[in-house]
Design a protein around this motif. Structure first.
Motif, PDB file in Angstrom:
ATOM      1  N   ARG A 188      -9.938  -3.373 -21.573  1.00  0.00           N
ATOM      2  CA  ARG A 188     -10.166  -3.191 -19.824  1.00  0.00           C
ATOM      3  C   ARG A 188      -8.995  -3.750 -19.382  1.00  0.00           C
ATOM      4  O   ARG A 188      -8.942  -3.344 -17.984  1.00  0.00           O
ATOM      5  CB  ARG A 188     -11.400  -3.984 -19.744  1.00  0.00           C
ATOM      6  CG  ARG A 188     -11.332  -5.554 -19.656  1.00  0.00           C
ATOM      7  CD  ARG A 188     -12.552  -6.147 -19.225  1.00  0.00           C
ATOM      8  NE  ARG A 188     -12.667  -7.388 -19.478  1.00  0.00           N
ATOM      9  CZ  ARG A 188     -12.494  -8.201 -18.184  1.00  0.00           C
ATOM     10  NH1 ARG A 188     -12.243  -7.758 -17.195  1.00  0.00           N
ATOM     11  NH2 ARG A 188     -12.576  -9.639 -18.506  1.00  0.00           N
TER      12      ARG A 188
ATOM     13  N   ASP B 126       0.854  -1.068   0.176  1.00  0.00           N
ATOM     14  CA  ASP B 126       0.092   0.085   0.130  1.00  0.00           C
ATOM     15  C   ASP B 126       0.748   1.196  -0.077  1.00  0.00           C
ATOM     16  O   ASP B 126       0.563   2.035  -0.803  1.00  0.00           O
ATOM     17  CB  ASP B 126      -1.132  -0.030   1.137  1.00  0.00           C
ATOM     18  CG  ASP B 126      -1.942  -1.025   1.169  1.00  0.00           C
ATOM     19  OD1 ASP B 126      -2.443  -1.389  -0.144  1.00  0.00           O
ATOM     20  OD2 ASP B 126      -2.490  -1.502   2.159  1.00  0.00           O
TER      21      ASP B 126
ATOM     22  N   ARG C 256       1.319   6.400  -6.945  1.00  0.00           N
ATOM     23  CA  ARG C 256       0.020   7.027  -7.514  1.00  0.00           C
ATOM     24  C   ARG C 256       0.229   8.576  -7.831  1.00  0.00           C
ATOM     25  O   ARG C 256      -0.083   8.955  -8.947  1.00  0.00           O
ATOM     26  CB  ARG C 256      -1.259   7.048  -6.390  1.00  0.00           C
ATOM     27  CG  ARG C 256      -2.493   7.764  -6.783  1.00  0.00           C
ATOM     28  CD  ARG C 256      -3.302   7.772  -5.692  1.00  0.00           C
ATOM     29  NE  ARG C 256      -4.511   8.520  -6.190  1.00  0.00           N
ATOM     30  CZ  ARG C 256      -5.542   8.076  -7.018  1.00  0.00           C
ATOM     31  NH1 ARG C 256      -5.785   6.768  -7.205  1.00  0.00           N
ATOM     32  NH2 ARG C 256      -6.853   8.609  -7.092  1.00  0.00           N
TER      33      ARG C 256
ATOM     34  N   ASN D 259       1.269  -5.101 -10.937  1.00  0.00           N
ATOM     35  CA  ASN D 259       1.913  -3.616 -10.557  1.00  0.00           C
ATOM     36  C   ASN D 259       3.261  -3.972 -10.069  1.00  0.00           C
ATOM     37  O   ASN D 259       4.090  -2.957 -10.464  1.00  0.00           O
ATOM     38  CB  ASN D 259       0.771  -3.107  -9.473  1.00  0.00           C
ATOM     39  CG  ASN D 259      -0.209  -2.576  -9.906  1.00  0.00           C
ATOM     40  OD1 ASN D 259      -0.280  -1.537 -10.904  1.00  0.00           O
ATOM     41  ND2 ASN D 259      -1.406  -2.654  -9.151  1.00  0.00           N
TER      42      ASN D 259
ATOM     43  N   ASP E 283      -9.956  -0.646 -17.003  1.00  0.00           N
ATOM     44  CA  ASP E 283     -10.637  -0.640 -15.784  1.00  0.00           C
ATOM     45  C   ASP E 283     -10.439   0.729 -14.899  1.00  0.00           C
ATOM     46  O   ASP E 283      -8.976   0.891 -14.760  1.00  0.00           O
ATOM     47  CB  ASP E 283     -10.118  -1.932 -15.138  1.00  0.00           C
ATOM     48  CG  ASP E 283     -10.975  -2.106 -13.852  1.00  0.00           C
ATOM     49  OD1 ASP E 283     -11.409  -1.191 -13.044  1.00  0.00           O
ATOM     50  OD2 ASP E 283     -11.073  -3.457 -13.386  1.00  0.00           O
ATOM     51  N   PRO E 284     -11.291   1.231 -14.590  1.00  0.00           N
ATOM     52  CA  PRO E 284     -11.044   2.688 -13.800  1.00  0.00           C
ATOM     53  C   PRO E 284     -10.493   2.380 -12.611  1.00  0.00           C
ATOM     54  O   PRO E 284      -9.671   3.303 -11.980  1.00  0.00           O
ATOM     55  CB  PRO E 284     -12.361   3.229 -13.526  1.00  0.00           C
ATOM     56  CG  PRO E 284     -13.274   2.316 -13.914  1.00  0.00           C
ATOM     57  CD  PRO E 284     -12.917   1.137 -14.903  1.00  0.00           C
ATOM     58  N   ASP E 285     -10.507   1.156 -12.092  1.00  0.00           N
ATOM     59  CA  ASP E 285      -9.843   0.909 -10.605  1.00  0.00           C
ATOM     60  C   ASP E 285      -8.314   0.934 -10.858  1.00  0.00           C
ATOM     61  O   ASP E 285      -7.180   0.817  -9.701  1.00  0.00           O
ATOM     62  CB  ASP E 285     -10.243  -0.278 -10.226  1.00  0.00           C
ATOM     63  CG  ASP E 285     -11.520  -0.546  -9.730  1.00  0.00           C
ATOM     64  OD1 ASP E 285     -11.942   0.641  -9.335  1.00  0.00           O
ATOM     65  OD2 ASP E 285     -11.952  -1.380  -9.386  1.00  0.00           O
ATOM     66  N   TYR E 286      -7.809   1.038 -12.014  1.00  0.00           N
ATOM     67  CA  TYR E 286      -6.174   0.852 -12.467  1.00  0.00           C
ATOM     68  C   TYR E 286      -5.888   2.317 -12.552  1.00  0.00           C
ATOM     69  O   TYR E 286      -4.359   2.477 -13.033  1.00  0.00           O
ATOM     70  CB  TYR E 286      -5.913   0.043 -13.732  1.00  0.00           C
ATOM     71  CG  TYR E 286      -6.193  -1.183 -13.643  1.00  0.00           C
ATOM     72  CD1 TYR E 286      -6.427  -1.928 -12.687  1.00  0.00           C
ATOM     73  CD2 TYR E 286      -6.493  -1.902 -14.790  1.00  0.00           C
ATOM     74  CE1 TYR E 286      -6.907  -3.313 -12.434  1.00  0.00           C
ATOM     75  CE2 TYR E 286      -6.786  -3.471 -14.936  1.00  0.00           C
ATOM     76  CZ  TYR E 286      -7.112  -4.080 -13.728  1.00  0.00           C
ATOM     77  OH  TYR E 286      -7.236  -5.385 -13.475  1.00  0.00           O
TER      78      TYR E 286
ATOM     79  N   GLY F 196      -2.812   1.352 -15.646  1.00  0.00           N
ATOM     80  CA  GLY F 196      -3.888   2.209 -15.977  1.00  0.00           C
ATOM     81  C   GLY F 196      -3.470   2.872 -17.194  1.00  0.00           C
ATOM     82  O   GLY F 196      -4.308   3.884 -17.703  1.00  0.00           O
TER      83      GLY F 196
ATOM     84  N   THR G  39      -2.030   3.861 -11.597  1.00  0.00           N
ATOM     85  CA  THR G  39      -1.262   2.679 -11.372  1.00  0.00           C
ATOM     86  C   THR G  39      -0.420   2.397 -12.633  1.00  0.00           C
ATOM     87  O   THR G  39      -0.899   2.665 -13.681  1.00  0.00           O
ATOM     88  CB  THR G  39      -1.966   1.557 -10.877  1.00  0.00           C
ATOM     89  OG1 THR G  39      -2.604   0.828 -11.961  1.00  0.00           O
ATOM     90  CG2 THR G  39      -3.060   1.939  -9.870  1.00  0.00           C
TER      91      THR G  39
END
Length: 489
Positions: A451, A5, A12, A77, A267-270, A276, A273
């Motif tokens: 995606r 994390d 980010r 990642n 995928d917007p969650d990426y 993304g 990162t």
């Protein structure tokens, strides 16, 4: 927070700064005052210095050593971050900043030299860019071919040897197909007339929307060289207009929408990162070339586009079959972005060989114009008429994109494989395209390719989508069938 994390929170911010740098590049190509080039070079160098410092922060190495991925997303990642960290720590901050500064300045000098047809005015700064890229390649090569080290930035895992073998397989069949088509007694018509540029832009916007481009998260502008920029919620494209050639605008737009749709479809969650953004330029080109050619130049879709052109501009003088032939007509020409499907890859191969020679020291950048003209004469059979139609036509070398060009052809190969799979899964595709409805095709690509962003390695992503390892066979089969039908052999 876990070690992973902590790393991703740091990453980010680095990704966000990269987006800002990209926006500066978009501004430079579209609306920046011409007199601001030197200042923009300093701005680009400053932000690159900040980004480079973050990419080489020693904490990244510690986090990578301690992070324990719990799923496939975390594993991917960490793979991307480790690769970036290894590369960045080998490049001195001084060199990273100087590359950003020099390429920003070189871009403006290239645009001016192109407009003036003056290679000599561009040659000195090109020499400086090449010298810096050679220095960078030596830093990151780690015993590999320096050109392969640069190529890895755009197509991870690819080498000049494997690409060269693929090009060797493509070249003779492409030349044979070109010569047979151009020698045929059945030649498609040309589109004649003058077409209002503003009307072209309105139709281009309709096409962009029809291919799924979200203008709430994007915009369309005009530029010397069409391009796409950004990811996530801010993905911008440019196109260009020529009164006598509306296809230039329309198909450049569709091409850039392919790039933009890829970025918007991740995928917007990426977001922010390493996953993304598109996983490689070869995969990126597979989307843009498939949108532009296999879909946009298909008989079904051009039948619909013929009606739209007639409504926008009046009678084109062609029926639907003639219009399809005009869209796909093989023709002599100098410009890669305007080349037909059969000859396009020959333009790429020329650039691939010349840039390898510059990085290897076999070709002095000051001699590029002469070398280009000789190679073009050999490959295409007629001389280059001016530098803007020769070695000054592309922006790539001015901004340091050495290793980028071969991904265009790799993208065509991937597109051939994807279209074969898409037609296997969507047997009624042509019926939808004849109505101007691209959503079955673009939806399939979003689900099977777009995606995923950077989740999978490039070749693995294509193999998963196609359920087969990619090779040049489907592309060559597609070209033979399509142009054999058009030219009557």
């Amino acid at each position: 927070m876990s070690t992973y994390d902590d790393l991703m929170a740091f990453q980010r911010e680095t990704e966000a700064l990269g987006q800002i740098a990209g926006r500066l590049g978009w501004d430079q190509e579209t609306v920046m005052p011409r007199g601001a080039a030197e200042q923009r070079g300093e701005e680009m160098a400053a932000i690159e210095g900040v980004i480079h410092a973050r990419r080489t922060d020693p904490r990244i190495g510690d986090w990578l050593d301690a992070a324990a991925p719990e799923d496939a997303v975390a594993t991917a990642n960490l793979r991307h971050i480790a690769r970036s960290y290894r590369r960045a720590t080998r490049v001195p901050a001084r060199l990273a900043a100087e590359l950003a500064r020099t390429t920003s300045i070189a871009q403006g000098k290239w645009a001016a030299a192109r407009a003036a047809d003056d290679f000599a005015a561009f040659a000195p700064v090109l020499g400086r860019v090449v010298a810096l890229k050679c220095e960078e390649a030596e830093c990151i090569a780690d015993g590999r071919d320096p050109y392969d080290a640069l190529l890895d930035d755009y197509e991870p895992g690819a080498t000049s040897a494997t690409l060269g073998a693929m090009f060797d397989a493509l070249r003779p069949r492409l030349i044979a197909l070109r010569d047979r088509a151009l020698g045929s007694d059945r030649q498609p018509p040309r589109l004649e007339g003058s077409f209002d540029p503003d009307t072209q832009m309105r139709l281009a916007e309709r096409l962009a929307l029809g291919f799924g481009y979200d203008l709430d998260r994007g915009r369309i502008d005009r530029a010397v060289h069409p391009f796409s920029s950004g990811s996530g919620a801010d993905v911008r494209i440019t196109t260009r207009t020529e009164a006598l050639d509306p296809f230039n605008c329309l198909y450049s737009t569709i091409h850039e929408v392919g790039h933009a749709a890829y970025e918007q479809g991740i995928d917007p969650d990426y977001l922010f990162t390493p996953l993304g953004a598109g996983v490689s330029m070869g995969v990126h080109e597979s989307q843009s070339r498939l949108y532009e050619n296999q879909i946009g130049r298909s008989r079904a879709f051009t039948g619909w586009l013929h009606g739209e052109m007639t409504r926008a501009f009046g009678d084109t003088g062609l029926d639907a079959d003639g219009f399809y032939g005009a869209v796909n007509r093989l023709h002599r020409g100098f410009i890669r972005t305007e080349a037909d499907e059969v000859q396009y890859n020959l333009h790429v191969m020329l650039r691939f060989d010349l840039e390898r020679d510059m990085i290897a020291g076999r070709l002095d950048p000051a001699d590029l114009d002469e070398a280009w003209n000789a190679r073009f004469q050999s490959d295409f059979g007629y001389p280059v008429d001016r530098p803007a139609h020769g070695c000054l036509q592309d922006v790539h070398w001015s901004v340091g994109l050495f290793g980028y060009f071969p991904t265009y052809t790799l993208g065509n190969v991937y597109a051939g494989c994807l279209m074969a799979a898409l037609r296997r899964d969507l047997p009624d595709l042509d019926r939808a395209l004849a109505r101007g409805d691209t959503s079955p095709a673009t939806g399939w690509l979003r689900e099977n390719v777009q995606r995923h962003g950077g989740l999978y390695a490039p070749r693995d992503l294509i193999a998963r989508a196609c359920k087969a390892e990619p090779d040049e066979g489907p592309l060559l089969d597609y070209l033979k069938a399509k142009f054999g039908a058009i030219y009557g052999f």
